[in-house]
Design an enzyme around this catalytic site. Structure first.
Site, mmCIF file in Angstrom:
data_model
loop_
_atom_site.group_PDB
_atom_site.id
_atom_site.type_symbol
_atom_site.label_atom_id
_atom_site.label_comp_id
_atom_site.label_asym_id
_atom_site.label_seq_id
_atom_site.Cartn_x
_atom_site.Cartn_y
_atom_site.Cartn_z
ATOM 1 N N CYS A 68 1.002 -1.133 0.082
ATOM 2 C CA CYS A 68 0.026 0.052 0.036
ATOM 3 C C CYS A 68 0.817 1.192 -0.006
ATOM 4 O O CYS A 68 1.798 1.386 0.772
ATOM 5 C CB CYS A 68 -0.929 -0.153 1.335
ATOM 6 N N GLN A 251 -11.011 18.656 8.542
ATOM 7 C CA GLN A 251 -9.600 18.116 8.893
ATOM 8 C C GLN A 251 -9.521 16.651 9.311
ATOM 9 O O GLN A 251 -10.731 16.114 9.582
ATOM 10 C CB GLN A 251 -9.206 18.875 10.288
ATOM 11 N N ASP A 346 -5.866 29.702 7.134
ATOM 12 C CA ASP A 346 -5.780 28.177 7.030
ATOM 13 C C ASP A 346 -5.796 27.782 5.435
ATOM 14 O O ASP A 346 -6.776 27.051 5.162
ATOM 15 C CB ASP A 346 -6.479 27.444 7.872
ATOM 16 N N CYS A 372 -0.728 23.175 5.758
ATOM 17 C CA CYS A 372 -0.391 21.739 5.504
ATOM 18 C C CYS A 372 0.716 21.568 4.509
ATOM 19 O O CYS A 372 0.855 20.595 3.851
ATOM 20 C CB CYS A 372 -1.553 21.128 4.853
#
Length: 414
Positions: A68, A251, A346, A372
């Protein structure tokens, strides 16, 4: 030709790196200090054999480890793994000439990710297979267990495969099921269905709806368009309860969200008015509204509609004003931010360069930047620092457990 190499470090994408006279060689699933052997092709080590293992190597917990494409760092002990994530933030800042206090990485426990993107394909035997893509490949790895995911998602895999079958009607369809665990049940939005030939037929839609109802899904949607809804999917943001729009952003891990929200709230204590930019459906908006009135903005009309629906659903909140606005094309200018002495933003991975340039000349005294992507964050941080802000602290957050992905929350003051 087989070569034996020593891994010196782990790179930003999570692969071990061996320095050789011919240049760096990337070796997946390896750790610093390990001696490894394999075939070097185009700068990558293939068919990797661990000759001497690192003392920091631990047994992976997923039965799909190595095949994976997710969770590629689960063989690394927690301490050095979290330190490595902190170091990725330091390196990104150093490239912009920025030094500051970087806190220890906030860890999240396994079994807490509340949303997954599951790819669906039909196997050679005709049955529907759900899973994730193999490393650096389009090949699908069937997944029957996922140690990072909320158990509610994992237990639904068989039922989700039955839902997915209807979306494989066209041979060119490659559906992805975006599954989210909400307060009222599982919410599934499907993308990747072939549309040029007319899209999903009415018969296939009905079969999908029947399978979704049998699975007890709260809602099933196709690329944001609701096909069925037994219960409105809802999420809690601070004191508010918000109806999540189909395909809406959330989130991934509640514990990571809570860590970032807590740091934002601590930073803006005493503010008289707060701007929440790239607010989505109100992840930060509603907790911030317990401190001061909030001006919220985001490009998603569905997100802003959900946010507005959440206003008044909980006690103790100050007024919230929300507007749909593309902050890349029309960033909030100092005039728009008048009265705001604190700004929380954000943005997506691209960062918020133009918006940051507008915050710099505003009257805001504190900025909380949730990111992020440490690279675009560092670029934008440079703008704020050059405008007189001091980067007070940065907190890395390990929202995507055992991956190379790093998130952070940072506080600027002037």
């Amino acid at each position: 030709m087989t070569e034996t190499l020593t891994i010196s470090r782990v790179g930003g994408q999570g692969d071990g790196i061996a320095e050789t006279p011919a240049g760096p060689v990337f070796a997946p699933l390896t750790l610093p200090g390990e001696t490894v052997r394999g075939e070097v092709r185009d700068g990558r080590l293939e068919a990797v054999e661990i000759v001497v293992a690192s003392p920091d190597r631990i047994a992976p917990v997923s039965p799909h480890y190595g095949d994976c494409g997710g969770c590629s760092l689960q063989h690394w002990a927690a301490g050095p793994y979290l330190d490595w994530k902190r170091e990725q933030v330091r390196l990104a800042l150093a490239r912009e000439g920025i030094e500051t206090d970087i806190e220890a990485t906030v860890a999240v426990p396994p079994g807490t990710r509340r949303r997954l993107a599951l790819h669906a394909r039909r196997g050679e035997d005709g049955r529907v297979v759900l899973g994730f893509k193999a490393r650096k490949s389009w090949r699908l790895v069937e997944v029957t267990a996922c140690p990072v995911a909320d158990p509610r998602l994992v237990s639904a895999f068989p039922a989700l495969a039955r839902v997915a079958e209807a979306f494989l009607e066209h041979p060119k369809s490659a559906p992805t099921l975006h599954v989210t665990a909400t307060l009222t049940g599982l919410d599934v939005d499907v993308t990747g269905v072939e549309r040029r030939s007319g899209g999903l037929s009415r018969d296939a839609q009905m079969r999908a709806i029947e399978a979704a109802a049998a699975a007890g899904l709260a809602r099933l949607s196709l690329a944001g368009e609701t096909l069925m809804m037994e219960r409105q999917p809802k999420v809690a943001f601070g004191p508010a309860t918000v109806p999540l729009p189909p395909g809406g952003f959330l989130q991934a891990v509640p514990e990571a969200e809570a860590a970032m929200v807590a740091r934002a709230m601590e930073a803006v204590k005493g503010a008289k008015k707060i701007a929440d930019l790239f607010c989505g459906a109100g992840t930060f908006t509603f907790p911030l509204a317990t401190i001061a009135p909030v001006l919220a903005a985001d490009a998603s009309a569905a997100g802003i509609a959900a946010l507005k629906a959440g206003i008044g659903t909980g006690p103790g909140m100050k007024p919230v004003t929300a507007e749909v606005r593309d902050l890349f094309r029309r960033p909030m200018a100092p005039y728009d931010l008048r009265g705001c002495d604190a700004v929380v933003l954000d943005p997506p991975r691209a960062g918020a360069l133009e918006q940051t340039r507008q915050i710099a000349p505003s009257k805001a005294a504190v900025v909380v930047y949730v990111s992020c992507n440490p690279v675009t964050f560092a670029r934008d941080a440079r703008v704020l620092i050059d405008a007189g802000f001091r980067l007070e602290r940065v907190t890395p957050v390990d929202q995507f457990l055992w991956s190379a992905h790093v998130e952070l929350a940072a506080v600027f003051r002037r």
